[in-house]
Design an enzyme around this catalytic site. Structure first.
Site, short mmCIF file in Angstrom:
data_model
loop_
_atom_site.label_atom_id
_atom_site.label_comp_id
_atom_site.label_asym_id
_atom_site.label_seq_id
_atom_site.Cartn_x
_atom_site.Cartn_y
_atom_site.Cartn_z
N TYR A 139 0.84 -1.18 0.00
CA TYR A 139 0.00 0.00 0.00
C TYR A 139 0.88 1.24 0.00
O TYR A 139 1.87 1.31 0.72
CB TYR A 139 -0.94 0.03 1.21
CG TYR A 139 -2.09 0.97 1.00
CD1 TYR A 139 -3.28 0.52 0.45
CD2 TYR A 139 -1.95 2.33 1.27
CE1 TYR A 139 -4.32 1.40 0.19
CE2 TYR A 139 -2.98 3.21 1.01
CZ TYR A 139 -4.17 2.75 0.47
OH TYR A 139 -5.20 3.62 0.19
N SER A 140 0.51 2.25 -0.82
CA SER A 140 1.20 3.53 -0.87
C SER A 140 2.66 3.31 -1.23
O SER A 140 2.96 2.77 -2.29
CB SER A 140 1.03 4.25 0.47
OG SER A 140 1.45 5.58 0.41
N ALA A 141 3.60 3.72 -0.36
CA ALA A 141 5.02 3.47 -0.66
C ALA A 141 5.30 1.98 -0.75
O ALA A 141 6.26 1.56 -1.42
CB ALA A 141 5.90 4.12 0.40
N ALA A 171 3.23 -0.04 -2.25
CA ALA A 171 2.87 -0.33 -3.64
C ALA A 171 3.97 0.14 -4.59
O ALA A 171 4.26 -0.53 -5.59
CB ALA A 171 1.54 0.36 -3.97
N HIS A 220 -6.64 8.74 0.87
CA HIS A 220 -5.55 7.78 0.91
C HIS A 220 -5.54 7.05 2.25
O HIS A 220 -5.64 7.67 3.30
CB HIS A 220 -4.23 8.53 0.72
CG HIS A 220 -3.03 7.66 0.54
ND1 HIS A 220 -2.82 6.91 -0.60
CD2 HIS A 220 -1.96 7.44 1.33
CE1 HIS A 220 -1.67 6.28 -0.50
NE2 HIS A 220 -1.13 6.56 0.67
#
Length: 540
Positions: free
Chosen positions: A209-211, A213, A448
């Site tokens: 997820y996020s960083a 990802a 987010h």
């Protein structure tokens, strides 16, 4: 959510014994899963900024009567604070541990499939210890092993320079991207050891997820350049992030390194070995304070031509990257939240001017790219009509576009160019679970990180009874089939411009991508800039 925690002894054959725990629902007493926390996947390096070391073949976690205690958390890399989040006091540069969640009961023939999940936090903060898979395994019927490793962050995981290159070469290593190598060694540990937990090492889905990802993408890019018999990644989930521009080159990382030296009053003229000796002797808190004080305060991967090819983004343009993905048959599930910008706006916001926004973006992206963004978004230099200010609204929008919305569409375009369209599963979340209110303000809407409560079935919080069938139908059911390698996951889309969308009312729709054309304008405008000689906006 509170659990009953009963000790659970596990034999790992030649690796000895560990003691985790069985987590059970406190109300129903129903076992949900077995949990092993803080399980070491690598030994710490001899020196700060060196590679972690693989566990030797002879490594044992403990004996039957003195097993390794693995019912707690991983170590947490030193990191800056963010909003009101607190990740505990167990900060340690020795954070080479992982949490492992295993279904109860006997594994299927061949073993449980594996979801390897990388936590986010802009690569600057975060921990796997805030992710809880008990209900996902025990209530949602996910029936897969979940592995969540810790890794080095920020300056501890992504500092590089000629001095560090010289030092690394002295022990046969490359410098920089330490956090990425940590993730990789955790992934290799999973491949080599997950069968001991009843897992299937040939059915690993890497997710983040996020960083996390962002990290998944770079792990995937590294993986598909390896010979097929060395490949680990079979499928990937890229949740709310994407690569944006070619990572920094050596000149740019050197400039950032020099900024850190200046902040710590370490002279530039002394020898490389003395510089590193002083940096390595610096307390982690003092080092962290210096790292967050410099202009280039975002520490990210660099184009080292070992983990990150220097021409990676050129392979997007000519279709080579997509062709590699297509040849390997790697399926990719990727998407976004509707209001990503509201959380993004809070991360190191700029001064409330156009110049302030420009300077802030230089901490993440190279100068020619930032200059191009200014022209593409603000051709007359004025605040757009849909933005209230530069420091929150304009920044949040452009940062979310670069981190998620537009750049992910650029990645999709690159994959389609290489013939990988049939391997893509796109989604969009416009629905918010009530339990997200505990950590994320409701007025930020579907921003987010709100959907992490969907992917982790409440992530340790209680879902409302009416919410469970909605997210089971929308995402968890198809995700379960995806992770289990089923060919048909009932996604519903037929081409790369269609998106599976969970609407505000809880219905699932197939949405024709309304952001595509503008995303392509920005993506192609950035690709026309190419890769600059200096690689970043850092002061040279």
């Amino acid at each position: 959510m509170e659990y009953i925690r009963d000790p659970y002894l596990k034999s790992l054959a030649g690796r000895g014994y560990i003691e985790g725990c069985t987590l059970s629902d406190k109300t129903t007493k129903t076992p949900l899963c077995h949990y092993f926390g803080g399980l070491r996947y690598a030994l710490p390096p001899q020196q700060r900024w060196r590679r972690a070391e693989k566990l030797p073949e002879s490594y044992s976690y403990g004996s039957k009567y003195q097993p390794g205690r693995c019912s707690g958390d991983t170590g947490v890399c030193p990191q800056p604070s963010f909003l009101s989040l607190s990740f505990g006091d167990n900060w340690s540069e020795d954070c080479f541990q992982t949490n492992v969640w295993v279904p109860t009961g006997e594994p299927p023939k061949g073993g449980w499939p594996v979801l390897f999940f990388i936590h986010g936090g802009f690569l600057q903060f975060g921990t796997p210890n805030i992710f809880h898979a008990a209900e996902l395994l025990g209530d949602a019927g996910f029936n897969a092993i979940v592995v969540t490793p810790a890794y080095r962050l920020g300056i501890f995981g992504f500092l590089s320079s000629s001095e560090l290159e010289t030092d690394a070469a002295s022990v046969g290593e490359t410098s920089g991207n330490q956090g990425m190598w940590d993730q990789r060694i955790a992934l290799e540990w999973t491949r080599d050891n997950i069968a001991l937990f009843g897992g299937n090492p040939s059915q690993i889905t890497i997710s983040g997820y996020s960083a996390g990802a962002y990290s998944v993408f770079y792990q995937l890019a590294y993986d598909v350049h390896l010979p097929a018999d060395q490949s680990i990644v079979k499928q990937a989930c890229i949740w709310s992030n994407s690569p944006a521009t070619q990572p920094r080159n050596a000149l740019a990382t050197q400039a950032q390194f020099n900024e850190v030296l200046a902040a710590l009053h370490i002279p530039l003229h002394i020898s490389w070995s003395e510089k590193l000796a002083r940096l390595r002797a610096t307390d982690s808190q003092k080092l962290l304070a210096a790292a967050t004080s410099v202009d280039t305060h975002q520490f990210r991967p660099w184009s080292d031509n070992v983990f990150v090819p220097s021409r990676l983004f050129e392979s997007f343009d000519n279709g080579n990257f997509g062709r590699r993905i297509a040849a390997r048959g790697v399926r990719i599930l990727l998407g976004e939240c509707r209001d990503e910008r509201n959380l993004y706006a809070t991360w190191f916001p700029p001064q409330n001017t156009l110049a302030g926004l420009h300077k802030r973006l230089l901490a993440d992206y190279h100068r020619p790219a930032v200059d191009a963004l200014m022209r593409l978004y603000y051709p007359d230099g004025r605040l757009p009509a849909n933005c209230q200010n530069w420091d929150c609204d304009a920044f949040g929008r452009i940062y979310a576009d670069m981190q998620v919305h537009y750049m992910q569409r650029g990645l999709i375009d690159a994959l389609v160019r290489g013939g990988a369209e049939h391997l893509l599963y796109r989604y969009r979340v416009e629905y918010r679970l009530k339990c997200a209110d505990k950590t994320i303000p409701p007025e930020w809407e579907v921003t987010h990180a709100t959907d992490q409560y969907m992917w982790f079935w409440g992530n340790g919080e209680c879902l409302e009874p009416e919410e469970k069938p909605i997210i089971q139908r929308a995402f968890i059911g198809p995700l379960t089939k995806f992770v289990h390698g089923e060919a048909d996951i009932n996604w519903g889309t037929s081409n790369h411009r269609e998106i599976r969308k969970l609407s505000p009312n809880g219905s699932v729709e197939i949405w024709q991508d309304g952001l595509w054309d503008e995303a392509m304008r920005i993506w192609r405008g950035l690709r026309e800039v190419g890769e600059p000689a200096d690689g970043t906006g850092a002061k040279l």
